[in-house]
Design a protein around this motif. Structure first.
Motif, PDB file in Angstrom:
ATOM      1  N   LEU A   1      -3.716  -2.096 -13.958  1.00 18.15           N
ATOM      2  CA  LEU A   1      -3.404  -0.679 -13.814  1.00 18.15           C
ATOM      3  C   LEU A   1      -4.100   0.159 -14.896  1.00 18.15           C
ATOM      4  O   LEU A   1      -4.280  -0.309 -16.018  1.00 18.15           O
ATOM      5  CB  LEU A   1      -1.888  -0.485 -13.887  1.00 18.15           C
ATOM      6  CG  LEU A   1      -1.113  -1.072 -12.697  1.00 18.15           C
ATOM      7  CD1 LEU A   1       0.382  -1.151 -13.011  1.00 18.15           C
ATOM      8  CD2 LEU A   1      -1.354  -0.269 -11.433  1.00 18.15           C
ATOM      9  N   PRO A   2      -4.546   1.390 -14.525  1.00 19.76           N
ATOM     10  CA  PRO A   2      -4.211   2.137 -13.296  1.00 19.76           C
ATOM     11  C   PRO A   2      -5.117   1.858 -12.097  1.00 19.76           C
ATOM     12  O   PRO A   2      -5.015   2.547 -11.094  1.00 19.76           O
ATOM     13  CB  PRO A   2      -4.366   3.590 -13.751  1.00 19.76           C
ATOM     14  CG  PRO A   2      -5.483   3.544 -14.743  1.00 19.76           C
ATOM     15  CD  PRO A   2      -5.278   2.233 -15.492  1.00 19.76           C
TER      16      PRO A   2
ATOM     17  N   ARG B   1      -3.507   0.864  -7.812  1.00 15.78           N
ATOM     18  CA  ARG B   1      -2.104   1.091  -7.494  1.00 15.78           C
ATOM     19  C   ARG B   1      -1.943   0.978  -5.976  1.00 15.78           C
ATOM     20  O   ARG B   1      -2.847   1.269  -5.223  1.00 15.78           O
ATOM     21  CB  ARG B   1      -1.676   2.493  -7.929  1.00 15.78           C
ATOM     22  CG  ARG B   1      -1.713   2.738  -9.429  1.00 15.78           C
ATOM     23  CD  ARG B   1      -1.454   4.202  -9.734  1.00 15.78           C
ATOM     24  NE  ARG B   1      -1.441   4.469 -11.166  1.00 15.78           N
ATOM     25  CZ  ARG B   1      -1.427   5.688 -11.697  1.00 15.78           C
ATOM     26  NH1 ARG B   1      -1.418   6.749 -10.901  1.00 15.78           N
ATOM     27  NH2 ARG B   1      -1.422   5.842 -13.010  1.00 15.78           N
TER      28      ARG B   1
ATOM     29  N   HIS C   1       2.929  -6.364 -10.983  1.00 13.79           N
ATOM     30  CA  HIS C   1       1.917  -5.752 -10.117  1.00 13.79           C
ATOM     31  C   HIS C   1       0.591  -6.481 -10.262  1.00 13.79           C
ATOM     32  O   HIS C   1       0.111  -6.716 -11.379  1.00 13.79           O
ATOM     33  CB  HIS C   1       1.731  -4.271 -10.458  1.00 13.79           C
ATOM     34  CG  HIS C   1       0.795  -3.569  -9.523  1.00 13.79           C
ATOM     35  ND1 HIS C   1       1.160  -3.199  -8.258  1.00 13.79           N
ATOM     36  CD2 HIS C   1      -0.501  -3.212  -9.674  1.00 13.79           C
ATOM     37  CE1 HIS C   1       0.128  -2.627  -7.658  1.00 13.79           C
ATOM     38  NE2 HIS C   1      -0.900  -2.619  -8.498  1.00 13.79           N
TER      39      HIS C   1
ATOM     40  N   ASP D   1       3.513   2.991  -8.683  1.00 18.72           N
ATOM     41  CA  ASP D   1       2.862   2.139  -9.685  1.00 18.72           C
ATOM     42  C   ASP D   1       2.320   2.955 -10.853  1.00 18.72           C
ATOM     43  O   ASP D   1       1.239   2.684 -11.388  1.00 18.72           O
ATOM     44  CB  ASP D   1       1.734   1.318  -9.048  1.00 18.72           C
ATOM     45  CG  ASP D   1       2.236   0.412  -7.934  1.00 18.72           C
ATOM     46  OD1 ASP D   1       3.381  -0.072  -8.042  1.00 18.72           O
ATOM     47  OD2 ASP D   1       1.496   0.201  -6.959  1.00 18.72           O
ATOM     48  N   THR D   2       3.075   3.964 -11.267  1.00 18.48           N
ATOM     49  CA  THR D   2       2.631   4.866 -12.337  1.00 18.48           C
ATOM     50  C   THR D   2       3.304   4.594 -13.684  1.00 18.48           C
ATOM     51  O   THR D   2       2.979   5.246 -14.673  1.00 18.48           O
ATOM     52  CB  THR D   2       2.902   6.327 -11.943  1.00 18.48           C
ATOM     53  OG1 THR D   2       4.301   6.470 -11.625  1.00 18.48           O
ATOM     54  CG2 THR D   2       2.079   6.738 -10.738  1.00 18.48           C
TER      55      THR D   2
ATOM     56  N   GLN E   1       0.068   4.503 -18.871  1.00 13.35           N
ATOM     57  CA  GLN E   1      -1.221   4.250 -18.245  1.00 13.35           C
ATOM     58  C   GLN E   1      -2.189   5.390 -18.539  1.00 13.35           C
ATOM     59  O   GLN E   1      -1.782   6.556 -18.578  1.00 13.35           O
ATOM     60  CB  GLN E   1      -1.058   4.119 -16.724  1.00 13.35           C
ATOM     61  CG  GLN E   1      -0.253   2.919 -16.277  1.00 13.35           C
ATOM     62  CD  GLN E   1      -0.198   2.811 -14.762  1.00 13.35           C
ATOM     63  OE1 GLN E   1      -1.134   3.170 -14.054  1.00 13.35           O
ATOM     64  NE2 GLN E   1       0.927   2.316 -14.253  1.00 13.35           N
TER      65      GLN E   1
ATOM     66  N   TYR F   1      -6.481   3.728  -5.622  1.00 15.50           N
ATOM     67  CA  TYR F   1      -5.354   3.355  -4.762  1.00 15.50           C
ATOM     68  C   TYR F   1      -5.781   2.294  -3.747  1.00 15.50           C
ATOM     69  O   TYR F   1      -6.823   2.414  -3.106  1.00 15.50           O
ATOM     70  CB  TYR F   1      -4.799   4.590  -4.038  1.00 15.50           C
ATOM     71  CG  TYR F   1      -4.059   5.505  -4.981  1.00 15.50           C
ATOM     72  CD1 TYR F   1      -2.719   5.286  -5.292  1.00 15.50           C
ATOM     73  CD2 TYR F   1      -4.723   6.561  -5.593  1.00 15.50           C
ATOM     74  CE1 TYR F   1      -2.052   6.107  -6.173  1.00 15.50           C
ATOM     75  CE2 TYR F   1      -4.059   7.396  -6.484  1.00 15.50           C
ATOM     76  CZ  TYR F   1      -2.723   7.157  -6.768  1.00 15.50           C
ATOM     77  OH  TYR F   1      -2.069   7.970  -7.657  1.00 15.50           O
TER      78      TYR F   1
END
Length: 309
Positions: A112-113, A116, A108, A144-145, A195, A202
């Motif tokens: 993160l976080p 996302r 990704h 994406d958690t 996370q 977002y």
């Protein structure tokens, strides 16, 4: 160690090549179905499919995975140790996440976080973030958690476009996932950390309409948006009823009415903003190719006092 790879664009193709170069066994590659592209709208294979075929790997292109019993049976038949996912573009249901022995790892393009979602590179530039990066994440059913396996930082330069950050993170992500796979093969496990609950943002999908420049915003805000939306969807304004794409600008210390042309020379097309002004260095009139400002003014000009919308 058997690895299933799932991805679609260039960002993912770089990771697939790196994993193959590292000597891992890749019995199956998943990518999106061929899509029509270009002026002729000819069907075109994704960069991942092209890379996989060059590597002699098996490629499958299911339209969806949710509720697809045949695709699930295929994944389970491989007996994979892990599945690597990078910008695949399909939702992975829980039964797919559970199919490989060590689950699914996602590459990704954010820290993160923060960011996302669908457009993390562009949103980081647009927001003026000083840095971004790549996280290798253990996927779960959320957006994406999942727990973060490794984090790799990149300092965003003042001149970076989304394209330049994309290419930097593409290389970082490819190297990072190989290192984590090597650790998994060596130790049989990965150290993943949940996370934090604070700092979640977002990255919504980009739209052409939001790429339209609002000249009432401060010059610094518009400048970031232009870099964030380069190359897609491309920031634009309207001139003589037609879209005028703006590719590269510099902030200048001038003032005027928002959207007003202050000057138009081979040094720059200077447009007043809500605060400060921008000197346009590269642009693209409707029906033309991208060009620098010197080429633009060689064939035309925009009078001072004209207001762009």
């Amino acid at each position: 160690m058997k690895i299933i790879f799932a991805g679609t664009p260039d960002f993912a193709a770089a990771a697939l090549k790196a994993i193959a170069d590292a000597g891992f066994d890749i019995p199956l590659v998943l990518t999106q179905p061929d899509r029509p592209k270009g002026r002729g709208m000819q069907l075109q294979a994704s960069p991942v499919k092209q890379a996989a075929l060059e590597l002699g790997l098996r490629v499958e292109q299911p339209e969806k995975l949710r509720g697809n019993a045949d695709a699930l049976a295929l994944l389970q038949s491989v007996g994979a140790d892990v599945m690597v996912v990078a910008a695949y573009g399909l939702i992975l249901p829980q039964e797919v996440l559970d199919a490989p022995r060590h689950g699914c790892l996602n590459i990704h393009a954010s820290l993160l976080p923060r960011w996302r979602g669908a457009a993390p590179i562009q949103r980081a530039i647009e927001a003026g973030d000083a840095e971004t990066g790549v996280c290798i994440m253990q996927m779960d059913a959320g957006l994406d958690t999942g727990a973060v396996v490794s984090e790799h930082r990149y300092a965003i330069r003042d001149t970076d476009t989304a394209n330049e950050v994309h290419d930097a993170l593409m290389a970082i992500g490819a190297a990072a996932v190989v290192a984590d796979l090597q650790q998994l093969e060596r130790e049989g496990r990965l150290n993943a950390a949940a996370q934090p609950e604070n700092g979640v943002t977002y990255a919504q999908k980009l739209s052409k309409e939001e790429a339209r420049i609002n000249w009432h915003e401060p010059a610094a805000v518009i400048e970031r948006k232009i870099r964030a939306f380069n190359p897609v969807p491309a920031a634009w304004t309207q001139y003589q009823g037609k879209p005028l794409k703006i590719w590269r600008v510099e902030t200048v210390n001038q003032q005027g009415r928002a959207g007003e042309v202050l000057s138009c020379t081979s040094d720059g097309l200077v447009i007043a903003c809500g605060e400060g002004a921008l000197s346009i260095k590269e642009l693209q009139p409707a029906g033309s190719k991208r060009m620098d400002i010197a080429a633009f003014v060689a064939g035309r000009s925009i009078e001072a006092g004209t207001v762009l919308e």
